[in-house]
Design a protein around this motif. Structure first.
Motif, PDB file in Angstrom:
ATOM      1  N   ALA A  39       5.624   1.181  -1.828  1.00 48.75           N
ATOM      2  CA  ALA A  39       6.903   1.323  -2.510  1.00 48.75           C
ATOM      3  C   ALA A  39       6.773   2.322  -3.651  1.00 48.75           C
ATOM      4  O   ALA A  39       5.727   2.451  -4.275  1.00 48.75           O
ATOM      5  CB  ALA A  39       7.359  -0.019  -3.060  1.00 48.75           C
ATOM      6  N   THR A  40       7.860   3.043  -3.881  1.00 48.81           N
ATOM      7  CA  THR A  40       7.912   3.989  -5.001  1.00 48.81           C
ATOM      8  C   THR A  40       9.364   4.122  -5.452  1.00 48.81           C
ATOM      9  O   THR A  40      10.283   3.911  -4.662  1.00 48.81           O
ATOM     10  CB  THR A  40       7.351   5.360  -4.601  1.00 48.81           C
ATOM     11  N   VAL A  41       9.556   4.461  -6.710  1.00 52.32           N
ATOM     12  CA  VAL A  41      10.912   4.637  -7.205  1.00 52.32           C
ATOM     13  C   VAL A  41      11.421   6.048  -6.905  1.00 52.32           C
ATOM     14  O   VAL A  41      12.571   6.247  -6.564  1.00 52.32           O
ATOM     15  CB  VAL A  41      10.975   4.317  -8.717  1.00 52.32           C
ATOM     16  N   SER A  92      -0.601   0.263  -3.818  1.00 52.03           N
ATOM     17  CA  SER A  92      -1.073   0.787  -2.535  1.00 52.03           C
ATOM     18  C   SER A  92      -0.550   2.199  -2.251  1.00 52.03           C
ATOM     19  O   SER A  92      -0.873   2.796  -1.234  1.00 52.03           O
ATOM     20  CB  SER A  92      -0.616  -0.149  -1.408  1.00 52.03           C
ATOM     21  N   TYR A  93       0.291   2.732  -3.151  1.00 51.28           N
ATOM     22  CA  TYR A  93       0.947   4.017  -2.921  1.00 51.28           C
ATOM     23  C   TYR A  93      -0.040   5.118  -2.538  1.00 51.28           C
ATOM     24  O   TYR A  93       0.141   5.838  -1.567  1.00 51.28           O
ATOM     25  CB  TYR A  93       1.713   4.411  -4.186  1.00 51.28           C
ATOM     26  N   PHE A  94      -1.137   5.229  -3.311  1.00 50.09           N
ATOM     27  CA  PHE A  94      -2.040   6.361  -3.127  1.00 50.09           C
ATOM     28  C   PHE A  94      -2.759   6.295  -1.797  1.00 50.09           C
ATOM     29  O   PHE A  94      -2.946   7.309  -1.137  1.00 50.09           O
ATOM     30  CB  PHE A  94      -3.027   6.424  -4.299  1.00 50.09           C
ATOM     31  N   SER A  95      -3.138   5.060  -1.396  1.00 53.95           N
ATOM     32  CA  SER A  95      -3.867   4.968  -0.134  1.00 53.95           C
ATOM     33  C   SER A  95      -2.932   5.194   1.051  1.00 53.95           C
ATOM     34  O   SER A  95      -3.306   5.844   2.026  1.00 53.95           O
ATOM     35  CB  SER A  95      -4.574   3.608  -0.025  1.00 53.95           C
ATOM     36  N   VAL A  96      -1.687   4.692   0.954  1.00 59.57           N
ATOM     37  CA  VAL A  96      -0.772   4.881   2.079  1.00 59.57           C
ATOM     38  C   VAL A  96      -0.345   6.350   2.192  1.00 59.57           C
ATOM     39  O   VAL A  96      -0.256   6.916   3.271  1.00 59.57           O
ATOM     40  CB  VAL A  96       0.466   3.965   1.932  1.00 59.57           C
ATOM     41  N   PHE A 116      -3.885   0.969  -9.814  1.00 60.45           N
ATOM     42  CA  PHE A 116      -3.521  -0.178 -10.654  1.00 60.45           C
ATOM     43  C   PHE A 116      -4.006  -1.468 -10.018  1.00 60.45           C
ATOM     44  O   PHE A 116      -4.135  -1.559  -8.801  1.00 60.45           O
ATOM     45  CB  PHE A 116      -2.003  -0.297 -10.796  1.00 60.45           C
ATOM     46  N   LEU A 117      -4.244  -2.439 -10.882  1.00 62.82           N
ATOM     47  CA  LEU A 117      -4.474  -3.775 -10.364  1.00 62.82           C
ATOM     48  C   LEU A 117      -3.130  -4.451 -10.199  1.00 62.82           C
ATOM     49  O   LEU A 117      -2.148  -4.038 -10.823  1.00 62.82           O
ATOM     50  CB  LEU A 117      -5.335  -4.574 -11.350  1.00 62.82           C
TER      51      LEU A 117
END
Lengths: 103, 833
Positions: free
Chosen positions: B547-549, B576-580, B591-592
């Motif tokens: 998810a992202t804004v 999970s944004y960066f890995s996806v 981030f945690l």
């Protein structure tokens, strides 16, 4: 004899009525003696200039000696031009005379 | 009147010249005959007097002009290489300008093929937050229903691409009510959309754009009545839009739909009367006769206030509506575009370069004709007479250029328009003003650059060297500047077109659940997102969901301006944004879960804020809070595409931002296939788009400007090469004898080379230096517009490429004449004399 003066003389002569080249030349010689003495033919370039300016018109006719000659006639524009030039000339002369008197 | 009579008399004399001359001769002869024999000598030289009379008729200058023209034509004919070269340079320099004028004229003044475009306004809404020309559909429908000032109000929305029977990415235009009827467009085939098609319950219909009809349907008139599947919905084709029309904000359109059927085609769109979400409608209106523009604007503004009253968040408070005549709107768009400004400047520089080139050629040619000119002046030609002769030749060159320029101009304008993929209703026409501008340009430039050359040619002192050197300098400086500028622009194009995106945009799908529409409490938003995520995760072919804004390339931006830093483009993302997205980490970690005051920065941000330090663990004040850097990722490139002066920062998604979350899906295979599965699975209000399509949209505009500027670069190269070639070739030709003698008495190749290369070295080098400096200044001015890799501030590569190109052109153009000089055979050269 400056060119302008010859043109003025021609206009002045034609003021008396239409005339052909030879007669104009005679008349000028009568009044001013030697103006046309050296080169009488220089009348013709001057006449061409007047024609071109529209100050005179020319028409072929027969002279008193039954020769085919061209008669030149002063136009209204030409008369106006003569008047203007005379005025200029008189002003200039008056100015010169005034200076001569002072001197 | 007197003047007219005078001119007429002259013409009469010209036409009857022979008869009048005869008559004059006769008259003068008679006069002579009448004179007494002893006085006849006093008549004068009759021939000369006739000549004098003829001069009174005064066409002498015309006769002389005729002679000059004939002589000039012979001279030019005798030097075909020079003549063709000079005419070609003129045609090139001026043709480019004409092309530019034509395009400008076409785009700005002949753009709209509708009746009375002068009384048509385009509207935008203005508030303290800025100006926007996009309106929500609900507002458009409201204005249309309530206004009393307008003969008609229409809207068009070109922001959607649709899928037709498996063919993706087709441009659509959703138009309001009786759009075509109001504007007065007559169909090419069938019928166009009308207000009945906009009524609820009307059958879903569409009309085709002319180009799409031609290319996809082979201009088949039987297409009318056929049913096609648009986004999997059956829709009947009822007509074809004429060739000359592409909408009021022209953009090539494949399919036109009534705005009312948008809910059918775009999953989750509410009925247009209630749709406040998409502010993508352009609004146009024609004032009733007698209603002023101000009155129209005032009525729309008060209607807007009423709308705000009913629907608080539809517009900003204090918003007012402002209209702009359609023609003016286009001019403003042109003025705003830096590309157009650069383009116009380059075009003018090309004209300057062509002129300097031409002036130099003329001067060199004057030097080569020195002997002829000296002889003519020795024979009594006055200086003025010689200048007149030379200017007559320039005038002839100008005429040649005039003949060739418009042809070249039209061809290049057409090429450019094709390259730009402009809509159909931009049409080129050679109009009188353009031709007049062209002709005036040609003559002014020929005369302006020919006159000093002609003057210098007839002068006998050595100042011609100065003029020539300064012309060489101008030419070199302009060419250098043009080539560097094209180099940087072309490099910019390549950089933005090449895969500079650090994430895997090819396989990405953006799914926007538009939860912010529904104004739900945070807990329900959270729950809905979770459900959606779970449902999507189960789809085959899906590799990951996050998810992202602000999905990259999506146009939603959050920009923070911090003192002394480039623009910081903020985004809020899930851990999970960066890995996806496959956006790699350079240092640190993501981030945690539940971590709040953390920030992840892009490499360029790290460089800008903490040069030569490890940013992980540092504190940074951003988005109104003190945050700790947990990691550094590669620059995504998505923002750099549009803003060269940008860096990126990622924050965790706050609870308040949750409703604006957008899901990003990474597909394993073809993302279009997955997108169809998503459409089939999710029946709530969502909008689905492919990331690669967004990227193409972004790139298209840039590609166009690069094409334009690249084409100018080609012209600049040709001019630079021609100029340098002419310069050196002339030096060789002029000094052939000297070089021959020097070779004969033992000069080596390097001596000859040295002589030739140093001759123009000073002006060339100083010109190049000036050009480089000007280019640096110019690029400094536009640097925010130019996209650079790795966040560099100066495009060294593009600059160097342009400069290298310039040096290469100089070397290549110099090579052939210099080689010719080295092959001079002394014995032959000396015999030539």
């Amino acid at each position: 004899m400056p060119k302008g003066a010859l043109a003025m003389l021609v206009l002045r002569v034609l003021q008396a009525g239409p005339s052909h080249g030879y007669a104009i030349a005679q008349r000028i010689r009568q009044v001013s003696g030697d103006v046309l003495d050296a080169e009488e033919g220089s009348l013709y370039p001057a006449l061409q200039r007047l024609l071109m300016e529209g100050w005179v018109t020319a028409e072929w006719g027969t002279s008193e000696t039954r020769r085919r000659v061209r008669f030149y006639k002063l136009t209204a524009d030409g008369a106006k031009q003569l008047k203007r030039e005379r005025k200029d000339y008189e002003q200039a002369t008056a100015a010169i005379q005034a200076i001569l008197r002072l001197a | 009147m007197r003047i007219v009579r005078k001119v007429w008399r002259r013409i009469y004399y010209l036409l009857n010249r022979q008869r009048l001359e005869r008559e004059l001769a006769e008259e003068m002869e008679t006069h002579r005959g009448m004179m007494a024999a002893e006085r006849r000598l006093h008549f004068g030289n009759a021939t000369r007097l006739r000549e004098e009379s003829r001069e009174v008729w005064s066409w002498i200058w015309l006769v002389q002009l005729g002679k000059d023209l004939r002589y000039g034509a012979r001279v030019l004919w005798g030097a075909p290489g020079f003549t063709l070269g000079a005419a070609a340079i003129l045609a090139l320099g001026i043709g480019v300008n004409l092309a530019e004028f034509q395009i400008f004229d076409a785009v700005v003044f002949h753009r709209i093929t509708i009746q009375g475009p002068d009384s048509v306004l385009q509207f935008s809404h203005v508030s303290r937050q800025g100006l926007s020309s996009g309106f929500p559909s609900a507002a458009v429908e409201f204005y249309r229903a309530e206004n009393t000032s307008f003969a008609w109000l229409v809207s068009e929305d070109t922001s959607f691409r649709v899928v037709v029977d498996g063919e993706t990415g087709l441009r659509s235009n959703f138009v309001s009510g009786n759009y075509f009827g109001n504007i007065g467009i007559i169909p090419a085939w069938g019928r166009l959309l009308n207000s009945r098609d906009a009524q609820p319950g009307a059958p879903a219909v569409a009309v085709l754009g002319y180009d799409y009809w031609q290319s996809r349907w082979m201009s088949d008139p039987h297409v009318i009545g056929r049913v096609i599947h648009v986004n999997n919905q059956p829709i009947e084709i009822v007509g074809v839009v004429p060739y000359s029309f592409d909408g009021l904000s022209p953009r090539q359109t494949a399919l036109w739909f009534p705005a009312a059927i948008r809910p059918l085609l775009v999953a989750g769109s509410p009925p247009i009367q209630q749709d406040f979400s998409r502010t993508t409608n352009a609004l146009f209106g024609k004032l009733k006769t007698g209603v002023s523009k101000a009155a129209g604007e005032a009525e729309l503004s008060s209607l807007t206030r009423e709308l705000i009253h009913r629907q608080p968040h539809s517009f900003h408070d204090s918003e007012r509506i402002q209209g702009q005549r359609l023609q003016e709107a286009v001019i403003h768009a042109v003025e705003r575009s830096p590309v157009i400004a650069i383009f116009i400047m380059m075009v003018l520089l090309i004209l300057l370069s062509a002129c300097a080139n031409l002036g130099n050629m003329l001067l060199t040619r004057g030097l080569a004709r020195q002997r002829e000119i000296d002889i003519r002046m020795a024979l009594g030609a006055s200086r003025a007479r010689m200048v007149r002769q030379l200017m007559t030749e320039n005038f002839l060159l100008g005429i040649l250029g005039t003949a060739a320029g418009p042809v070249f101009g039209t061809v290049s304008a057409r090429l450019l328009l094709n390259a730009l993929d402009t809509p159909r209703n931009i049409q080129l026409s050679i109009s009188w003003p353009i031709l007049v501008v062209g002709v005036v340009l040609i003559f002014v430039s020929t005369l302006a650059f020919g006159f000093p050359s002609a003057l210098q040619t007839v002068r006998t002192n050595s100042r011609k060297v100065h003029l020539r050197q300064s012309l060489v300098g101008v030419q070199v400086a302009v060419s250098c500047l043009l080539l560097i500028a094209s180099g940087v622009m072309a490099h910019n194009g390549i950089v933005s077109a090449s895969v500079d995106l650090a994430f895997d945009y090819q396989s990405m799908i953006i799914v926007d659940p538009q939860l912010y529409e529904q104004k739900l409490p945070a807990s329900i938003v959270q729950q809905k997102l979770n459900v959606l995520t779970t449902r999507l995760s189960a789809l085959p072919g899906l590799e990951g969901v996050t998810a992202t804004v602000a999905p990259p390339l999506g146009g939603r931006l959050m920009i923070e301006n911090l003192p002394g830093l480039p623009h910081v483009y903020r985004n809020a993302v899930a851990p999970s944004y960066f890995s996806v997205m496959k956006l790699p980490f350079v240092r640190g970690r993501t981030f945690l879960e539940g971590e709040q005051n953390a920030v992840i920065v892009s490499e360029s941000a790290a460089r800008a804020v903490w040069p030569n330090q490890d940013p992980v663990g540092k504190r940074w004040r951003l988005a109104g809070g003190e945050r700790t850097v947990t990691g550094v990722v590669r620059d995504s490139g998505a923002n750099l595409l549009a803003d060269a002066d940008s860096v990126e920062a990622y924050l965790p998604i706050q609870e308040a931002d949750e409703e604006r979350s957008t899901l990003v899906l990474h597909s394993r295979g073809d993302p279009a296939l997955l997108a169809r599965r998503v459409t089939a699975t999710v029946n709530e209000a969502v909008s689905i788009s492919l990331m690669r399509a967004s990227r193409e949209n972004l790139l298209e505009g840039q590609r166009k400007s690069v094409t334009l500027i690249g084409s100018l670069g080609v012209v600049a190269t040709i001019l630079a090469a021609a100029g340098m070639f002419a310069l050196v070739a002339f030096a060789v030709a002029q000094r052939k004898r000297e070089l021959g003698i020097r070779i004969a008495i033992g000069a080596r190749d390097r001596h000859i080379l040295g002589t030739l290369l140093t001759q123009n070295a000073r002006p060339t080098i100083s010109g190049a230096v000036v050009g480089v400096i000007l280019a640096a200044v110019l690029l400094r001015l536009v640097h925010g517009f130019i996209v650079l890799p790795n966040g560099d501030t100066v495009d060294v590569a593009g600059f160097a490429a342009g400069l290298a190109c310039f040096v290469l052109v100089v070397v290549l153009a110099t090579l052939s004449p210099v080689l010719r000089a080295l092959r001079i055979d002394p014995s032959e050269t000396l015999r030539e004399e």
